[in-house]
Design an enzyme around this catalytic site. Sequence first.
Site, PDB file in Angstrom:
ATOM      1  N   HIS A 158     -55.473  49.734  12.978  1.00  0.00           N
ATOM      2  CA  HIS A 158     -54.449  50.126  11.841  1.00  0.00           C
ATOM      3  C   HIS A 158     -53.051  49.264  12.071  1.00  0.00           C
ATOM      4  O   HIS A 158     -52.902  48.744  13.221  1.00  0.00           O
ATOM      5  CB  HIS A 158     -54.227  51.622  11.986  1.00  0.00           C
ATOM      6  CG  HIS A 158     -55.512  52.398  11.178  1.00  0.00           C
ATOM      7  ND1 HIS A 158     -56.392  52.790  12.188  1.00  0.00           N
ATOM      8  CD2 HIS A 158     -55.733  52.748   9.893  1.00  0.00           C
ATOM      9  CE1 HIS A 158     -57.405  53.278  11.260  1.00  0.00           C
ATOM     10  NE2 HIS A 158     -56.800  53.530  10.119  1.00  0.00           N
ATOM     11  N   LYS A 162     -48.867  53.382  11.502  1.00  0.00           N
ATOM     12  CA  LYS A 162     -49.260  54.502  11.938  1.00  0.00           C
ATOM     13  C   LYS A 162     -49.029  55.336  13.205  1.00  0.00           C
ATOM     14  O   LYS A 162     -48.941  54.544  14.086  1.00  0.00           O
ATOM     15  CB  LYS A 162     -50.930  54.071  12.086  1.00  0.00           C
ATOM     16  CG  LYS A 162     -51.963  55.595  11.909  1.00  0.00           C
ATOM     17  CD  LYS A 162     -53.248  54.957  11.862  1.00  0.00           C
ATOM     18  CE  LYS A 162     -54.036  56.208  11.785  1.00  0.00           C
ATOM     19  NZ  LYS A 162     -53.910  57.048  10.690  1.00  0.00           N
TER      20      LYS A 162
END
Length: 267
Positions: A158, A162
């Site tokens: 990600h 995040k």
Amino acid sequence: MSAPLRIAVHGAAGRMGRRVIALATADKKIEVVAAIEHDQHNLLGTDAGELAGIGAIDVPLSSKWPSDADVVIDFSLPEAIDRCIDKCVSHNTSLVLATTGMTDEQVERLRDAADKIPVVWAPSMSLAVNLSMKVAQQITEKLMSVPGGLDVEIIERHHRFKADAPSGTALKFGDMIAEKLGDDTKHVHGREGHTGKRTQNEIGYHAVRVGDNPGEHTIVFGMLGERIELNVAASNRDCYAGGSLAAAKWLSGRSAGMYDMFDVLEM
């Protein structure tokens, strides 16, 4: 022609909230009636369409909760979830919740709310991700008894912003695979030092945070002599936004209860 579905977006100024607003505005079956943020947000009052890059839609970013929304779509943060749940219950509004990283207490609060309102809750709104979860279960079921055993590792990637790791989607993959492997499955998060040889009743998780990656999951099924890698990757955030809108449409008119994307996909 039936009236359009009236949605409110919670976390509307975030990356996901903006894409939900953009896609919802382009859908003639949906009307965006509210764009919600916390009361200290520095963009309050800004037109939500302008924030989403689609031009003005006459819906300002606001901290006020609407009473006329059919469904709330939430892409916010764990610290904002309690207020969202309480407001949806008090206004009898359906909820599509995609926020991850919630505490056990918040999950219990959400389950209590589902006794009063319909809720779709899933760590990923992507239709492809949810289909891949079912495929992962099928692979596990067919290969778990192969000679030499089956090893399962989950690698998720990600963007650098995040906040939680591993992703809620990775954990959901693991839980669904563990349903097939058995109750004694161990969930191992990363490895370091002299760990000894890998046991056959574990699922390994590895979180990668790089650049602006919107989300990618690779499930590795390793056997002696061969392996399968199941990969599902987003190239932008529209897959999540589009899935949340599909969930909102499906949820409209449902009775109170806790649903997930498998219900939406009728799987």
